[in-house]
Design a protein around this motif. Structure first.
Motif, short mmCIF file in Angstrom:
data_model
loop_
_atom_site.label_atom_id
_atom_site.label_comp_id
_atom_site.label_asym_id
_atom_site.label_seq_id
_atom_site.Cartn_x
_atom_site.Cartn_y
_atom_site.Cartn_z
N THR A 163 0.83 -1.20 0.00
CA THR A 163 0.00 0.00 0.00
C THR A 163 0.86 1.26 0.00
OG1 THR A 163 -1.74 -1.19 1.20
CG2 THR A 163 -1.86 1.22 1.21
N ALA A 164 1.90 1.27 0.84
CA ALA A 164 2.80 2.43 0.89
C ALA A 164 3.47 2.65 -0.46
CB ALA A 164 3.85 2.22 1.98
N ASP A 165 3.93 1.56 -1.07
CA ASP A 165 4.64 1.65 -2.34
C ASP A 165 3.73 2.16 -3.46
OD1 ASP A 165 7.10 0.72 -4.07
OD2 ASP A 165 5.33 -0.14 -5.04
N LEU A 166 2.54 1.59 -3.58
CA LEU A 166 1.63 1.98 -4.67
C LEU A 166 1.13 3.41 -4.48
CD1 LEU A 166 -0.36 -1.34 -5.19
CD2 LEU A 166 1.43 -0.38 -6.65
N ALA A 167 0.96 3.83 -3.23
CA ALA A 167 0.58 5.22 -2.99
C ALA A 167 1.66 6.17 -3.48
CB ALA A 167 0.31 5.43 -1.50
N GLU A 168 2.88 5.91 -3.08
CA GLU A 168 4.00 6.79 -3.46
C GLU A 168 4.16 6.82 -4.97
OE1 GLU A 168 6.34 9.63 -2.37
OE2 GLU A 168 5.84 8.29 -0.70
N LYS A 169 4.06 5.67 -5.61
CA LYS A 169 4.20 5.62 -7.07
C LYS A 169 3.04 6.31 -7.78
CE LYS A 169 7.19 1.56 -7.72
NZ LYS A 169 7.80 1.53 -6.40
N SER A 170 1.91 6.45 -7.06
CA SER A 170 0.74 7.13 -7.63
C SER A 170 0.76 8.63 -7.35
CB SER A 170 -0.55 6.52 -7.07
OG SER A 170 -0.65 5.15 -7.37
N GLY A 171 1.78 9.08 -6.64
CA GLY A 171 1.89 10.51 -6.34
C GLY A 171 1.31 10.91 -5.01
N VAL A 172 0.95 9.94 -4.16
CA VAL A 172 0.43 10.23 -2.82
C VAL A 172 1.56 10.01 -1.81
CG1 VAL A 172 -1.26 9.60 -1.05
CG2 VAL A 172 -1.88 9.48 -3.48
N PRO A 173 2.02 11.06 -1.14
CA PRO A 173 3.11 10.89 -0.17
C PRO A 173 2.73 9.89 0.92
CG PRO A 173 2.69 13.22 -0.61
CD PRO A 173 1.57 12.45 -1.25
N ALA A 174 3.56 8.85 1.08
CA ALA A 174 3.26 7.77 2.02
C ALA A 174 4.26 7.78 3.18
CB ALA A 174 3.31 6.42 1.31
#
Length: 433
Positions: free
Chosen positions: A154-165
Motif C-alpha cells: 500500500t505504501a509503495d503503490l501510494a507513493e508511485k501514484s503521487g500520494v506521499p506515504a
C-alpha cells in the motif's frame, strides 16, 4: 480439497501442505504487486483536504489503545495543518461501522484476494493529500507476514501514484519473517519509512537495504484529554494520605504459552508482591487496562490481581470501562510511576514525564528506553513472575529511585517529543508548515 479428507492427514503433512499453500499465496501477492507497479504512474495532484490512514489492524481500530493513540496523534497533526481535513480509514468490510463510530470515513477493502489491484485502483480513483500507515509492531511479520506485505504494498503503490506515504514510527524485532526482505528492498525509496528507536533501525537496515529514518513513537505527540474524574479524585485522596500512586498493567499476552490456571497463579504472585511492597512503603496501586480486545482483555488479568488484594489493607483501584488513549495519558500524568506490560502505556507515561518499569515482549522496549537513557534493569522478563523475591526486589528498587528517574525522564523528554513530531514532517510539504 475435501476438508474431511484433509483432516485425516498426519499433522506433519497438513502443516507441510498449509506451508506450501501460504508460500504460493505470498508469491502471488508479490507478483501481483510487481504487475501493478508497472501500471501506475504519478500525476500532478491538487490539494483536496483528504488523507488516508492504514491502521495496524484493518479489522479492529478501536480495541488497542496503542492504535487509538497513533491514529489520534495523526488526526491531530493533520488538522493542525488543515482544520477541515477529511480522514479516511482503510478497513475490511466487516469493520465499516467500527470506523464510522470513530468519526472517520471507512474505505473497505477485500481481506485477501486481489489486494494489490484494489489498492492501485483506489489511488487511481480517489485523490488523497497523504497516506499514513501505522507501522506499530506489524512490519516485521511477527503476527502475520502477509499483513506486513499488504502494508508495504500500500505504501509503495501510494507513493508511485503521487500520494506521499509515511509509515509511522514502528518497531522491528530480531526475528523478522525472511520473506519480507524482498518487499523491503523493492519499496519505493521515497516512502517515509520511520523506525521508532535505534535498536529497530539497526535491525531493519541489517535485514534489507532501505531508506529509513529514526523517529520516536508518534503516540508521544498525543495530547491528553480529561481523564476519568473518579479515578483522578482517588489518586488525589491517596496523595493527601502521603502515598505514592503507581499505575499497574499486566496482561495475558505476557504469558502466551500458559494456560488459564498458570496465568491465575502468576497474577496471585504479582498481587502478593504488591502487598509486600505496600507493607514497607506508603503506596497505592492504580490498575490500568490498556487493551480492550477479546475475552482475554487486560481487565481480565487485572481483575485477578484486584480480587487477590480486596481483603487486604492494600490501597488499590481498578479503572473500569473503556477509555480513550488520550484520557489514559492524562491519568498517567497524575501518577508517580507506572509498571506496565503494554508499550503504549509506557509511551503515555513517559510522554507525561512519569518513569516506568516494563515487562518486555517482542524485543520492542529496549529501544524505547534508549530514548530516555533509562537503566536496562527496569526491563523485566515475564519469567520474573515465577520468582516473587526477585520481582519484589526489582519493583522495590524502581519505587525507591523514582525521584532520580523522574529527573532523567524529564531531561530527555523534549528531545524525544521533537523526534516524535518528525513522523508528520511530510505534512509540511503537503499543507505548508
Amino acid at each position: 480439497m475435501n476438508q474431511a479428507l484433509f483432516h485425516q492427514f498426519p499433522d506433519t503433512l497438513r502443516k507441510a501442505f498449509l506451508s506450501k499453500k501460504k508460500q504460493r499465496r505470498q508469491r502471488r501477492l508479490y507478483s501481483d504487486w510487481v504487475r501493478e507497479t508497472q501500471k501506475v504512474h504519478a500525476e500532478p495532484r491538487q490539494q483536496v483536504g483528504r488523507i488516508l490512514i492504514f491502521p495496524a489492524d484493518l479489522g479492529d481500530i478501536a480495541g488497542s489503545l496503542g492504535d487509538d493513540a497513533m491514529i489520534s496523534a495523526t488526526v491531530t497533526a493533520a488538522r493542525r495543518h488543515h482544520a477541515e481535513v477529511q480522514i479516511d480509514v482503510l478497513c475490511y468490510a466487516f469493520a465499516v461501522e467500527t470506523v464510522r463510530s470513530q468519526g472517520f470515513t471507512p474505505v473497505p477493502i477485500e481481506a485477501k484476494s486481489k489486494f494489490p489491484s484494489e489498492i492501485a485502483q483506489l489511488f487511481r480513483n480517489t485523490a488523497y493529500d497523504a497516506l499514513f500507515l501505522l507501522g506499530a509492531d506489524i512490519v516485521d511479520g511477527h503476527y502475520s507476514p502477509e499483513t506486513s506485505m499488504r502494508l508495504l504494498i500500500t505504501a509503495d503503490l501510494a507513493e508511485k501514484s503521487g500520494v506521499p506515504a509515511t509509515i509511522l514510527g514502528c518497531s522491528f524485532n530480531d526475528k523478522p519473517a525472511l520473506v519480507l526482505a524482498e518487499f523491503f528492498r523493492n519499496l519505493d525509496r521515497n516512502v517515509s519509512l520511520n523506525l521508532r528507536d535505534t535498536v529497530s533501525l539497526d535491525r531493519l537496515t541489517s535485514f534489507a537495504s532501505v531508506n529509513a529514518h529514526l523517529v520516536a513513537d508518534s503516540a508521544f505527540t498525543l495530547m491528553p484529554t480529561q481523564g476519568d474524574a473518579e479515578t483522578i479524585s482517588w489518586i488525589q485522596r491517596c496523595r493527601n494520605q502521603g502515598h505514592q500512586v503507581i499505575g499497574v498493567n499486566v496482561h495475558h499476552m505476557l504469558f502466551k504459552e500458559c494456560d488459564a490456571q498458570e496465568i491465575r497463579q502468576k497474577m496471585l504472585t504479582f498481587a502478593a508482591t504488591l502487598q509486600g511492597l505496600s507493607e514497607t512503603r506508603p503506596i497505592s496501586w492504580l490498575l490500568v487496562p490498556h487493551d480492550y480486545r477479546g475475552v482475554n482483555k487486560d481487565e481480565a488479568s487485572l481483575q485477578l490481581v484486584m480480587d487477590a488484594l480486596q481483603d487486604t489493607d492494600v490501597s488499590t483501584f481498578l479503572l473500569k470501562g473503556q477509555h480513550k488513549a488520550s484520557d489514559l495519558k492524562d491519568i498517567a500524568g497524575h501518577l508517580d510511576g507506572v509498571i506496565t506490560g503494554r508499550m503504549h502505556l509506557a509511551v503515555a507515561a513517559l510522554g507525561m514525564g512519569v518513569p516506568v518499569v516494563c515487562f518486555t515482549y517482542q524485543g520492542k522496549f529496549e529501544g524505547l528506553f534508549n530514548h530516555f537513557d533509562l537503566p536496562k534493569d527496569l526491563l523485566l522478563d515475564p519469567e520474573s513472575f515465577d520468582d516473587q523475591a526477585a520481582l519484589s526486589k526489582s519493583l522495590g528498587t524502581f519505587v525507591d529511585t523514582l525521584p532520580a528517574l523522574f529527573q532523567q525522564v524529564n531531561a530527555r523528554r523534549p528531545q524525544v517529543l521533537k523526534l516524535a513530531e518528525q513522523n508528520f514532517s511530510r505534512l509540511n510539504t503537503v499543507y505548508g508548515s
